[in-house]
Write a protein that holds these residues in place. Structure first.
Motif, PDB file in Angstrom:
ATOM      1  N   HIS A   1       0.859  -1.189   0.000  1.00  0.00           N
ATOM      2  CA  HIS A   1       0.000   0.000   0.000  1.00  0.00           C
ATOM      3  C   HIS A   1       0.896   1.240   0.000  1.00  0.00           C
ATOM      4  N   PRO A   2       1.376   1.640  -1.164  1.00  0.00           N
ATOM      5  CA  PRO A   2       2.302   2.782  -1.217  1.00  0.00           C
ATOM      6  C   PRO A   2       1.595   4.107  -0.956  1.00  0.00           C
ATOM      7  N   TYR A   3       2.392   5.177  -0.911  1.00  0.00           N
ATOM      8  CA  TYR A   3       1.850   6.536  -0.792  1.00  0.00           C
ATOM      9  C   TYR A   3       0.714   6.733  -1.786  1.00  0.00           C
ATOM     10  N   PRO A   4      -0.403   7.314  -1.372  1.00  0.00           N
ATOM     11  CA  PRO A   4      -0.648   8.014  -0.104  1.00  0.00           C
ATOM     12  C   PRO A   4      -1.430   7.213   0.932  1.00  0.00           C
ATOM     13  N   ALA A   5      -1.411   5.885   0.869  1.00  0.00           N
ATOM     14  CA  ALA A   5      -2.263   5.094   1.759  1.00  0.00           C
ATOM     15  C   ALA A   5      -1.974   5.358   3.233  1.00  0.00           C
ATOM     16  N   GLY A   6      -0.685   5.324   3.627  1.00  0.00           N
ATOM     17  CA  GLY A   6      -0.336   5.535   5.029  1.00  0.00           C
ATOM     18  C   GLY A   6      -0.778   6.893   5.556  1.00  0.00           C
ATOM     19  N   PRO A   7      -0.389   7.987   4.891  1.00  0.00           N
ATOM     20  CA  PRO A   7      -0.847   9.297   5.372  1.00  0.00           C
ATOM     21  C   PRO A   7      -2.356   9.483   5.292  1.00  0.00           C
ATOM     22  N   ASP A   8      -3.016   8.845   4.314  1.00  0.00           N
ATOM     23  CA  ASP A   8      -4.475   8.924   4.257  1.00  0.00           C
ATOM     24  C   ASP A   8      -5.093   8.311   5.513  1.00  0.00           C
ATOM     25  N   ASP A   9      -4.556   7.162   5.955  1.00  0.00           N
ATOM     26  CA  ASP A   9      -5.067   6.515   7.170  1.00  0.00           C
ATOM     27  C   ASP A   9      -4.820   7.381   8.398  1.00  0.00           C
ATOM     28  N   CYS A  10      -3.636   7.971   8.485  1.00  0.00           N
ATOM     29  CA  CYS A  10      -3.322   8.828   9.643  1.00  0.00           C
ATOM     30  C   CYS A  10      -4.197  10.071   9.660  1.00  0.00           C
ATOM     31  N   GLU A  11      -4.462  10.633   8.490  1.00  0.00           N
ATOM     32  CA  GLU A  11      -5.361  11.783   8.400  1.00  0.00           C
ATOM     33  C   GLU A  11      -6.757  11.408   8.891  1.00  0.00           C
ATOM     34  N   ALA A  12      -7.261  10.240   8.471  1.00  0.00           N
ATOM     35  CA  ALA A  12      -8.583   9.792   8.895  1.00  0.00           C
ATOM     36  C   ALA A  12      -8.628   9.576  10.404  1.00  0.00           C
ATOM     37  N   ALA A  13      -7.557   8.987  10.949  1.00  0.00           N
ATOM     38  CA  ALA A  13      -7.498   8.761  12.393  1.00  0.00           C
ATOM     39  C   ALA A  13      -7.493  10.086  13.151  1.00  0.00           C
ATOM     40  N   ALA A  14      -6.736  11.066  12.655  1.00  0.00           N
ATOM     41  CA  ALA A  14      -6.661  12.367  13.319  1.00  0.00           C
ATOM     42  C   ALA A  14      -7.997  13.092  13.272  1.00  0.00           C
ATOM     43  N   LEU A  15      -8.691  13.003  12.152  1.00  0.00           N
ATOM     44  CA  LEU A  15     -10.008  13.627  12.059  1.00  0.00           C
ATOM     45  C   LEU A  15     -10.988  12.985  13.033  1.00  0.00           C
ATOM     46  N   TRP A  16     -10.895  11.665  13.159  1.00  0.00           N
ATOM     47  CA  TRP A  16     -11.765  10.978  14.122  1.00  0.00           C
ATOM     48  C   TRP A  16     -11.449  11.432  15.546  1.00  0.00           C
ATOM     49  N   VAL A  17     -10.169  11.513  15.882  1.00  0.00           N
ATOM     50  CA  VAL A  17      -9.775  11.956  17.217  1.00  0.00           C
ATOM     51  C   VAL A  17     -10.271  13.372  17.472  1.00  0.00           C
TER      52      VAL A  17
END
Length: 318
Positions: A135-151
């Motif tokens: 799962h290359p870029y941007p999968a990792g940062p996309d997941d972190c962005e989603a997690a941060a928005l949820w938080v």
């Protein structure tokens, strides 16, 4: 209001400044790496499996018995957050693990996250972000962005704490900064009060220390950094794109940050440069520089690890 100046103590870089125990651990790590299989001949999944079995130089630590899994909606499907939390948290910490965007897991830092929960009263949520090369870029940062928005949206109701923190180590520190920038630029949000950034990789084109480190395998060397970046970036992304290399970003409006790094880390310049740019952009930056220590040394059994992590705990506790 003026901020304390960012200072770099040249004494920390003297060869005789490192504690004897730090030097001994470094030598053992180099020797172990010489005897270990070449990870780039095995493939990422094989290395992940060997790490779990404890047959690589990577330090495998006990897993928390109190950890729980919280699943939220992610851009690639259900996204898991590993939660270690006290009963009444004073803050919520979104943690992003290390591993060159390719290796690592959300449970690898359990001992330190459990200390944050127990000793500082902080609810720790570590992101199971998708890994390259599958799962290359941007999968990792996309997941972190989603997690941060949820938080940002749910943490107060779920955990009863309004203070939000973010951070990580190595690739995790990189992804934490990218996440801060995405929330500011894409969503107009700056919800995190402090950022804990340890040994981050902020220029995927390689800073001088990363280029000059060479072949000695002290946790991480020049080839490793290039290979991790090649696994992560597979579609010709520009290395000076701020979403790829946040050292090139407009860093205005970033929260106070603690930058931790050892002087024998191949990525030491990434931290020195980013801390300077953070400060120049008007942000508060503390530099925690540790003589002779290797990459992400806070997880290593060496004498600088305990005081460095205690400083991280004090910073996050505020």
């Amino acid at each position: 209001m003026s901020r304390p100046p960012l200072t770099i103590d040249p004494e920390a870089f003297r060869p005789d400044a490192a504690p004897a125990g730090t030097i001994e651990v470094n030598e053992r790590l180099i020797e172990a790496a010489q005897k270990a299989p070449n990870i780039w001949s095995l493939g990422p999944q094989a290395v992940r499996d060997l790490r779990k079995q404890g047959v690589t130089p990577f330090v495998v630590e006990p897993k928390s018995q109190r950890a729980e899994t919280l699943t939220i909606a992610g851009p690639g499907g259900p996204l898991a957050l590993r939660v270690i939390a006290p009963e009444t948290p004073s803050a919520v910490y979104l943690h992003v693990h290390s591993g060159g965007w390719t290796l690592g897991s959300a449970d690898q830092d359990d001992p330190r996250l459990e200390r944050l929960a127990t000793e500082c009263g902080i609810a720790c949520l570590s992101v199971h972000y998708r890994l390259a090369p599958e799962h290359p870029y941007p999968a990792g940062p996309d997941d972190c962005e989603a997690a941060a928005l949820w938080v940002a949206r749910e943490a107060a109701a779920r955990f009863g704490a309004k203070t939000l923190l973010i951070g990580g180590e190595s690739a995790g520190a990189h992804l934490a900064v990218v996440t801060l920038l995405r929330l500011r630029d894409r969503h107009g949000l700056s919800p995190f009060a402090r950022a804990n950034l340890s040994a981050g990789s902020y220029d995927l084109g390689l800073t001088p220390s990363a280029r000059r480190f060479g072949t000695q395998h002290l946790v991480l060397n020049t080839r490793d950094i290039r290979m991790f970046a090649a696994h992560y970036l597979q579609n010709g992304e520009a290395l000076d794109d701020p979403d790829v290399s946040p050292l090139y970003a407009d860093l205005s409006g970033m929260p106070p940050a603690l930058f931790t790094v050892g002087t024998r880390d191949a990525l030491v310049d990434d931290t020195l440069f980013m801390a300077a740019r953070w400060t120049a952009a008007g942000g508060a930056a503390e530099l925690s520089l540790w003589p002779g220590s290797a990459h992400v040394f806070t997880s290593l059994p060496e004498p600088n690890a305990a005081p460095a992590f205690e400083r991280i705990m004090a910073f996050l506790k505020g």
